[in-house]
Design an enzyme around this catalytic site. Structure first.
Site, PDB file in Angstrom:
ATOM      1  N   ARG A 147       0.862  -1.183   0.000  1.00 31.09           N
ATOM      2  CA  ARG A 147       0.000   0.000   0.000  1.00 31.09           C
ATOM      3  C   ARG A 147       0.895   1.228   0.000  1.00 31.09           C
ATOM      4  O   ARG A 147       1.872   1.283   0.751  1.00 31.09           O
ATOM      5  CB  ARG A 147      -0.861   0.000   1.275  1.00 31.09           C
ATOM      6  N   TYR A 159      -2.636  11.861   6.583  1.00 27.97           N
ATOM      7  CA  TYR A 159      -2.955  10.550   7.106  1.00 27.97           C
ATOM      8  C   TYR A 159      -2.202   9.452   6.336  1.00 27.97           C
ATOM      9  O   TYR A 159      -2.077   9.530   5.118  1.00 27.97           O
ATOM     10  CB  TYR A 159      -4.466  10.273   6.986  1.00 27.97           C
ATOM     11  N   ASP A 209      -5.149   3.859   0.007  1.00 26.96           N
ATOM     12  CA  ASP A 209      -6.241   4.079   0.957  1.00 26.96           C
ATOM     13  C   ASP A 209      -6.674   5.546   0.907  1.00 26.96           C
ATOM     14  O   ASP A 209      -5.881   6.441   1.202  1.00 26.96           O
ATOM     15  CB  ASP A 209      -5.743   3.716   2.368  1.00 26.96           C
ATOM     16  N   HIS A 211      -9.252   6.667   2.682  1.00 31.21           N
ATOM     17  CA  HIS A 211      -9.662   6.943   4.061  1.00 31.21           C
ATOM     18  C   HIS A 211     -10.945   7.756   4.167  1.00 31.21           C
ATOM     19  O   HIS A 211     -11.036   8.711   4.955  1.00 31.21           O
ATOM     20  CB  HIS A 211      -8.520   7.616   4.829  1.00 31.21           C
ATOM     21  N   GLU A 235      -9.036   1.946  -1.626  1.00 32.91           N
ATOM     22  CA  GLU A 235      -9.741   1.628  -0.372  1.00 32.91           C
ATOM     23  C   GLU A 235     -10.536   2.816   0.160  1.00 32.91           C
ATOM     24  O   GLU A 235     -10.071   3.956   0.090  1.00 32.91           O
ATOM     25  CB  GLU A 235      -8.679   1.203   0.648  1.00 32.91           C
ATOM     26  N   GLU A 261     -13.415  -1.279   6.806  1.00 27.94           N
ATOM     27  CA  GLU A 261     -12.660  -1.480   8.051  1.00 27.94           C
ATOM     28  C   GLU A 261     -13.425  -0.949   9.255  1.00 27.94           C
ATOM     29  O   GLU A 261     -13.175  -1.389  10.373  1.00 27.94           O
ATOM     30  CB  GLU A 261     -11.260  -0.863   7.962  1.00 27.94           C
ATOM     31  N   ARG A 282     -13.589  -5.315   3.795  1.00 30.15           N
ATOM     32  CA  ARG A 282     -12.478  -5.147   4.744  1.00 30.15           C
ATOM     33  C   ARG A 282     -12.844  -5.361   6.210  1.00 30.15           C
ATOM     34  O   ARG A 282     -12.090  -5.000   7.115  1.00 30.15           O
ATOM     35  CB  ARG A 282     -11.876  -3.749   4.566  1.00 30.15           C
ATOM     36  N   GLU A 338      -4.270  -7.150   5.263  1.00 29.56           N
ATOM     37  CA  GLU A 338      -3.377  -6.045   5.627  1.00 29.56           C
ATOM     38  C   GLU A 338      -2.455  -6.504   6.755  1.00 29.56           C
ATOM     39  O   GLU A 338      -2.895  -7.191   7.684  1.00 29.56           O
ATOM     40  CB  GLU A 338      -4.213  -4.837   6.092  1.00 29.56           C
ATOM     41  N   TRP A 401     -13.074  11.407   8.473  1.00 30.01           N
ATOM     42  CA  TRP A 401     -11.728  10.920   8.801  1.00 30.01           C
ATOM     43  C   TRP A 401     -11.768   9.407   8.843  1.00 30.01           C
ATOM     44  O   TRP A 401     -12.755   8.831   9.212  1.00 30.01           O
ATOM     45  CB  TRP A 401     -11.292  11.505  10.139  1.00 30.01           C
TER      46      TRP A 401
HETATM   47  O1  EZ4 Z   1      -7.045   4.231  10.145  1.00 27.68           O
HETATM   48  O2  EZ4 Z   1      -6.250   1.288  11.971  1.00 27.68           O
HETATM   49  O3  EZ4 Z   1      -6.175   0.670   6.349  1.00 27.68           O
HETATM   50  N1  EZ4 Z   1      -5.826   1.018   7.416  1.00 27.68           N
HETATM   51  C1  EZ4 Z   1      -6.223   2.117   8.039  1.00 27.68           C
HETATM   52  C2  EZ4 Z   1      -5.750   2.318   9.453  1.00 27.68           C
HETATM   53  C3  EZ4 Z   1      -6.889   2.857  10.327  1.00 27.68           C
HETATM   54  C4  EZ4 Z   1      -6.627   2.616  11.779  1.00 27.68           C
HETATM   55  C5  EZ4 Z   1      -7.871   2.970  12.602  1.00 27.68           C
HETATM   56  O4  EZ4 Z   1      -7.710   2.619  13.921  1.00 27.68           O
HETATM   57  O5  EZ4 Z   1      -6.963   2.885   7.471  1.00 27.68           O
HETATM   58  O6  EZ4 Z   1      -4.653   3.173   9.517  1.00 27.68           O
HETATM   59 CO    CO Z   2      -7.868   1.956   5.754  1.00 30.84          CO
END
Ligand code: EZ4
Ligand code: CO
Length: 401
Positions: A147, A159, A209, A211, A235, A261, A282, A338, A401
């Site tokens: 990733r 992030y 990702d 996010h 993702e 997730e 996920r 992951e 977020w």
């Molecule tokens: O933000 O595990 O794909 N992984 C992620 C992680 C999540 C954290 C949240 O607790 O997006 O970094």
């Molecule tokens: Co993620």
């Protein structure tokens, strides 16, 4: 085989973890991860104050019955706190069952469907060059999937960009606020993947990702712009409370999509799966009701050719990682797992049988999960408050977020 005790162990060997230890009358015990990043103590209390008293005296062999009892019996269904607590109980009971039958859990789930579980590592850097170098280091370690996240020009902190060797998503103290710009971000991603493909070729799987930070149409545009670089997945392109949002993204791009997730139940992804709006689901053992519930999600997904790609960041403990690998090895429609390596202190507190070689992981053949908890060592790492950062736009508006 009666449950006689349930202990909730909160420790912080580099980061916070909540672990449930269920003990049976014959002295056997099982472990379950109950860590909910940034809200850890809520799950610890849910277990200690509300769940453990209900478990004492019950037959540890009745995993499905106990799952249904805790889910339906609570009246208040779903939600991350409830489902993480149920997950911990479920995982601990599978651990006990494996130990009682002297078999690794994956053997109880139908046996191995593959030699090992494909995992992806996390490459990040402040600049494209740094990120490409980090990705190349993963390839040199034997990873076949990586990733990649990169700093965004004009934004101070982004992030997914780790500090040092271990990537830690939470930060000590109260939740820090970071500044976000989707406009700056979307134009920064295609050049990153262009460079990654130029340097690494097409022989390695590349993932990214988002996010949950884009609107559906922004995500559709990014997915389309990334098509030449053939990502394994994009993702969490947009928040998924509205599952129908993914219809719009899907209409515009063939970049494969992964989400889930933060989901905690099969109901969070039913439309996404049944309408084939995603390619990878996920959901994780710890946040989605344990091995038992995750198997139901995987079975639904199998019908629609959606594969699994469980969350496995450092805030999911080695207990969850072991459980995930038993699940990954056994389910037919596994896609990828992951894997963020834990700190040395975390690995010492949770000795484990799982191994990594040539891009694949294996849970090992120890009975049960194949992971333990050194309680004396754990006690030397007391809980320490930490939160995930939050995000605001440049004008101060709170952002996803
Ligand atoms: O933000 O595990 O794909 N992984 C992620 C992680 C999540 C954290 C949240 O607790 O997006 O970094
Ligand atoms: Co993620």
């Amino acid at each position: 085989m009666k449950i006689v005790d349930g202990k909730v162990i909160v420790c912080s060997p580099g980061r916070n973890f909540v672990t449930l230890k269920l003990v049976t009358e014959d002295g056997m015990y099982g472990l379950g991860d109950a860590t909910l990043n940034g809200r850890e103590l809520a799950v610890a209390s849910y277990l200690r104050d509300h769940v453990v008293p209900l478990l004492v005296g019950r037959d540890a062999r009745r995993i499905e019955d106990i799952w249904q009892y805790l889910y339906k019996g609570a009246y208040w269904r779903r939600g991350p706190v409830t489902m993480s607590a149920i997950a911990a109980v479920d995982t601990a009971l599978w651990d006990i069952k494996g130990k009682a039958l002297n078999a690794p859990i994956y053997q109880l789930l139908g046996g191995a469907s593959r030699e090992g579980a494909l995992v992806y590592g996390h490459a990040s850097g402040a600049t494209i060059e740094e990120t490409v170098e980090a990705a190349a280091r993963y390839v040199a370690l034997g990873y076949t999937a990586v990733r990649a996240q990169c700093g965004v020009p004009g934004l101070a902190q982004t992030y997914g960009v780790g500090k040092g060797d271990v990537y830690e998503p939470a930060e000590a103290g109260l939740a820090p606020e970071t500044v976000w710009s989707s406009e700056r971000y979307v134009s920064s991603v295609p050049p990153l993947f262009e460079k990654l493909r130029k340097e690494l070729g097409f022989g390695v799987h590349l993932l990214h990702d988002v996010h949950h930070r884009l609107t559906p149409i922004e995500a559709a545009g990014l997915g389309r712009a990334l098509e030449p670089y053939r990502l394994f997945w994009m993702e969490d392109p947009t928040p998924a409370e509205t599952q129908e949002s993914f219809r719009l993204i899907r209409q515009h791009t063939t970049t494969p999509l992964a989400v889930g997730e933060v989901f905690n139940s099969i109901h969070d992804c039913r439309s996404l799966i049944q309408e084939q709006l995603i390619d990878y689901i996920r959901t994780t053992v710890v946040h989605a009701g344990g091995i038992s519930h995750l198997r139901k999600i995987a079975s639904l997904a199998e019908l629609y050719q959606v594969r699994t790609g469980s969350h496995g960041a450092t805030d999911l403990s080695p207990v969850c990682m072991a459980a995930a690998l038993h699940f990954d090895l056994s389910v037919h429609n596994f896609g990828i797992q992951e894997y963020m390596r834990h700190s040395a202190d975390t690995d010492r507190v949770f000795p484990h049988a799982y191994t990594f070689a040539n891009g694949l992981m294996h849970p090992g053949d120890a009975p049960g999960l194949g992971v333990d908890l050194d309680e004396a060592l754990a006690a030397t790492f007391p809980y320490s408050r930490a939160y995930l950062p939050t995000a605001r736009l440049e004008d101060g508006t709170v952002h996803s977020w």
